[in-house]
Design a protein around this motif. Sequence first.
Motif, short mmCIF file in Angstrom:
data_model
loop_
_atom_site.label_atom_id
_atom_site.label_comp_id
_atom_site.label_asym_id
_atom_site.label_seq_id
_atom_site.Cartn_x
_atom_site.Cartn_y
_atom_site.Cartn_z
N ARG A 118 -1.23 13.10 3.38
CA ARG A 118 -2.15 12.63 2.36
C ARG A 118 -3.41 12.11 3.05
NH1 ARG A 118 -1.15 7.75 -1.81
NH2 ARG A 118 -0.74 6.66 0.13
N SER A 146 -5.84 9.75 4.19
CA SER A 146 -5.59 8.31 4.29
C SER A 146 -6.76 7.53 4.84
CB SER A 146 -4.36 8.05 5.16
OG SER A 146 -3.25 8.66 4.58
N GLU A 173 -3.99 -1.14 1.18
CA GLU A 173 -3.89 -0.28 2.36
C GLU A 173 -2.54 0.43 2.40
OE1 GLU A 173 -6.00 -0.20 5.38
OE2 GLU A 173 -7.31 -1.92 5.11
N LYS A 174 -1.50 -0.31 1.96
CA LYS A 174 -0.18 0.33 1.92
C LYS A 174 -0.18 1.43 0.87
CE LYS A 174 2.67 -3.79 2.68
NZ LYS A 174 3.80 -4.53 2.07
N GLU A 175 -0.73 1.09 -0.30
CA GLU A 175 -0.66 2.01 -1.43
C GLU A 175 -1.47 3.28 -1.17
OE1 GLU A 175 -1.28 -0.32 -4.96
OE2 GLU A 175 -0.92 1.45 -6.19
N TYR A 176 -2.65 3.15 -0.59
CA TYR A 176 -3.50 4.32 -0.37
C TYR A 176 -3.14 5.06 0.91
CZ TYR A 176 -6.51 2.65 -4.12
OH TYR A 176 -7.01 2.24 -5.34
N GLY A 177 -2.17 4.57 1.65
CA GLY A 177 -1.71 5.29 2.84
C GLY A 177 -2.50 4.97 4.09
N SER A 178 -3.55 4.15 3.97
CA SER A 178 -4.33 3.89 5.18
C SER A 178 -3.58 2.99 6.15
CB SER A 178 -5.70 3.30 4.84
OG SER A 178 -5.58 2.32 3.87
N GLU A 216 -0.60 3.47 6.98
CA GLU A 216 0.13 4.42 7.82
C GLU A 216 -0.70 4.79 9.05
OE1 GLU A 216 1.74 7.59 5.45
OE2 GLU A 216 2.22 8.79 7.21
#
Lengths: 297, 368
Positions: free
Chosen positions: A84, A86, B198-203, B205
Amino acid sequence: MEAIRVNNITKSYENINALSNVSFSINQTEIFGLIGPDGAGKTTLIRILTSLILPDEGNAYILNLDLKKDYKQIRKIIGYMPQRFSLYMDLSVEENLQFYAEIFGVSIKDNYYLIEPIYKQIEPYKERKAGKLSGGMKQKLALSCALIHRPKFLLLDEPTTGVDAISRIEFWEMLKNYQNEGITILVSTPYMDEALQCNRLAFIKEGKILTVASPSEILNNYPFNIYDIKNENTYQTIEYFKKIIPDAIINRFGQSLHCSTQLSFDEIIQATDINNILIEKIEPTIEDCFLWISQQQ
Amino acid sequence: MKQLIAFIKKEFFHIFRDWRTLIVIFAIPAIQLIVFGYAISNDLNNISIGILDKSNDEFSKKIVSKMTFSNFFKIGHILQSEKEIEKLFKSGKVKEVVIIQQNFSKSIIKNGIASIQIIADASEPNTANLAINYTSALINNFVQDISKTTAIVPPYSIEVKMLYNPTLQSSWMFIPGIIALILTLISVMLTSVSIVKEKEYGSMELLLVTPLKSLTIIIGKVVPYFILSIINISFIFLLGHIFFALPVQGSLFTLYMLSTMYIILALSIGIFISVNVANQQVAMLISLVALMLPTILLSGFIFPIENMPKWLQLFSIIMPPRYFIEGLRGIMLKGNGFQELWINFLVIMFMTFIFIILSIKRFKSRLI
């Protein structure tokens, strides 16, 4: 030379086995493909190798670093592009790149030569917010950010999903350049046709590695003759061939069907007695091989 | 250090590019201050009253004029007889009726005693209570006046003196509470939401797969909101001073010390929430339900803690804003310093310590 060694990795989520006993190795500066359908465990495996997820069992070594113990050092030398997008949507192209350069302690200038071929294409839009980019441009930006610290090992999780055909071809060209720069690359994809671009690949299905080999080995080891059969009514034709050659492997491929059998071309022509049919002997595709290997399991 | 600066810079980009965050930070404090300061006020102004002056002589006129010229009352109706009283209350035109007996002056001069009857509409008990108190105060005042000008010695006299908030301005009482509320909003809610985002949008990660340390991520998240909170409380102190003439009797240094420590506590609560929840809605809900409401209801902001049932009083002991609001009132209104407020400082420090330890234990440097 071996760069990455994966030993018996097992991971399950609440009774579902995402990965069972996965082992393989990746050579230095190799493009290693992880090929498999959705839900095969590709993302889990990549996340484990980025140190984001701990495996339940087994371990891996990345450039001689222990995945479990040395994860802090590993995070310095890998580049990761999640499936995705990110990056920060509200930051511009340039700000995103700048941010990732700074947190890795490098300047954009240092490694600009590395990302130049891709970044040049999005540079005209460097003031634009990342959220407003097209799919292909987002992918290029994400790759630029993953490369800005010049990683030794690059992990790409389905980088070409949702990207147009031309950009996909360009993308693989790019990967070959990075390979020449000495970067080892692990890339996952659900597209079989992209498998040919890898030096070696692993077929993965339901959390298990079915085979690890180079594309040519996989294609050469295909044990059957394979025929492309076209007819107006594909469904009836499938039923027909299942009847006359019971041990054949028959799969539908778009408008035609692929029939794998030990029979020679002449034998199959003789056996067939319907009209309006086009039978052509072809070379196996990587998808034929995948289907055959996964049916064998 | 360079990493931290880069992170903080990025965080400020997020804040200044999101108009909703900006509204929360700058518009809401101003609106709250004005709403609480003016609208939700316990002070009474211009209560409409009725007057039935049966004697209409020198002293009775004095009382009526005293009531007319006070800001508390306005004369809504002059009654002619007692029969009107019930109708008047039912129509809701007046909240209180003051009845002055016949021959009021004469009775005072002759007997030294006279009677005034006060009838109040107690369907709003608070208003009735206050109205009666104000009226009694005015009458007392009148009694003192006549004792000065005549030889009459009043039968009694009560002197009431309001300490610290002599004019009983409720805005002075509310502003410390509003400051606590706003800090909860910015420090707790915005911080927790920004990490969870940040967790929800994947950043997150991607951030985890970098050499960034967990501590750098947390500090990088906290510093911008810390700076904004400090700016914000200064803004509120200033607004309070301009609009409500809010005093600071104690030292500004103690005031900022206490505020800074409470901000750090609020930020650590924000982080604690964010490391424990997975999405923004939950983070927001917890900040609102678990912190905003107790801040308003249980910390002595509006309702005095002493008036609560015992079990709620016990509950309010663990409410962080309680110690801050108490401390703020002490510093601003009473001129308290460390000597009087050391318990508040200590409790805030202790709570911060607990939340930081819990957060560090829960922060994951991996996804699962």
